[in-house]
Motif scaffolding. Structure first.
Motif, short mmCIF file in Angstrom:
data_model
loop_
_atom_site.label_atom_id
_atom_site.label_comp_id
_atom_site.label_asym_id
_atom_site.label_seq_id
_atom_site.Cartn_x
_atom_site.Cartn_y
_atom_site.Cartn_z
N SER A 285 52.17 -16.50 11.64
CA SER A 285 51.71 -16.77 13.00
C SER A 285 50.55 -15.86 13.39
O SER A 285 49.62 -16.30 14.05
N VAL A 286 50.60 -14.60 12.97
CA VAL A 286 49.48 -13.70 13.26
C VAL A 286 48.23 -14.16 12.50
O VAL A 286 47.13 -14.15 13.06
N SER A 287 48.39 -14.62 11.28
CA SER A 287 47.23 -15.11 10.51
C SER A 287 46.62 -16.33 11.17
O SER A 287 45.39 -16.43 11.29
N ALA B 144 46.85 -17.17 14.31
CA ALA B 144 46.25 -16.73 15.57
C ALA B 144 44.90 -16.07 15.34
O ALA B 144 43.94 -16.31 16.08
N LEU B 145 44.81 -15.25 14.31
CA LEU B 145 43.54 -14.58 14.03
C LEU B 145 42.49 -15.57 13.51
O LEU B 145 41.30 -15.41 13.81
N GLY C 60 42.38 -18.69 14.43
CA GLY C 60 42.01 -19.53 15.56
C GLY C 60 41.31 -18.78 16.68
O GLY C 60 40.78 -19.40 17.60
N ALA C 61 41.27 -17.47 16.64
CA ALA C 61 40.65 -16.68 17.70
C ALA C 61 39.16 -16.99 17.88
O ALA C 61 38.71 -17.13 19.03
N PRO C 62 38.37 -17.12 16.84
CA PRO C 62 36.96 -17.46 17.06
C PRO C 62 36.77 -18.83 17.73
O PRO C 62 35.89 -19.00 18.57
N PHE D 278 38.92 -20.28 19.79
CA PHE D 278 39.31 -20.08 21.18
C PHE D 278 38.20 -19.38 21.95
O PHE D 278 37.87 -19.76 23.07
N TYR D 279 37.61 -18.36 21.35
CA TYR D 279 36.52 -17.64 22.02
C TYR D 279 35.34 -18.55 22.24
O TYR D 279 34.72 -18.52 23.31
N SER E 96 36.20 -21.04 25.05
CA SER E 96 36.32 -20.42 26.37
C SER E 96 34.97 -19.92 26.88
O SER E 96 34.79 -19.75 28.09
N LEU F 171 45.01 -23.64 26.08
CA LEU F 171 44.20 -22.45 25.94
C LEU F 171 44.67 -21.46 26.95
O LEU F 171 44.74 -20.41 27.05
#
Length: 184
Positions: A156-158, A160-161, A163-165, A167-168, A171, A184
């Motif tokens: 899940s952390v992988s 999330a990391l 998918g972070a770009p 999401f950024y 947003s 989001l």
């Protein structure tokens, strides 16, 4: 007669850490190892529940002599569970594990035909492989919980990391109203 000799291809060492990471991410063995980690949890629960139930039932009923057959069948079930674990390690992980039956298949170690069932049972209980298998099945429950929690956490952390770009990027776009996107 000369038979052709085929040399096994040796894997080339990766030239960098990132090459090793990408190569390992696409290997089937990586996902088979994850599958094995996820199966540790339900199998650990199964082994724990079955063994605790049968052992407590067998020990509790041993006073009435009904527990003796339950305890004897529990010994056989431990052998079956251990055999299944070895087969799973061979099939899923590709490990070379010595798969033994409760009695070795060598002729000199076969039970004597005049041996009683009680003597055979004591032979099974004196076998160190039985006790190591029994201990492994008991440890499968807490280790299965730990491996499942760590696997889910790290995956899940992988994700999330990774998918972070995205999401950024989503947003930061002014043309997109982020308040209308509930995820989001």
């Amino acid at each position: 007669m000369n038979t052709p000799h085929y040399a096994k291809a040796t894997p080339q060492p990766p030239s960098s850490a990132s090459e090793s990471l990408w190569r390992d991410a696409f290997l089937p063995s990586t996902y088979l190892n994850l599958l094995y980690l996820f199966f540790n949890f339900p199998l650990g629960i199964l082994y724990f529940v079955v063994l605790v139930t049968l052992l407590s039932l067998g020990l509790g009923l041993s006073v009435t002599l009904l527990g003796i057959p339950i305890l004897i069948s529990t010994v056989g079930l431990i052998w079956v569970f251990a055999w299944l674990e070895r087969k799973m390690a061979v099939a899923v992980l590709g490990l070379k594990v010595l798969i033994k039956t409760p009695v070795s298949l060598e002729p000199e170690s076969q039970p004597h035909p005049k041996q009683s069932q009680w003597t055979r049972l004591l032979g099974y209980l004196r076998n160190p492989q039985f006790w190591s298998s029994f201990g492994y099945l008991w440890l499968k429950f807490p280790l299965g919980i730990a491996s499942f929690v760590l696997a889910v956490l790290l995956l899940s952390v992988s994700v999330a990391l990774l998918g972070a770009p995205v999401f950024y990027l989503l947003s930061s776009l002014e043309s997109l109203n982020c308040s209308s996107l509930w995820f989001l």
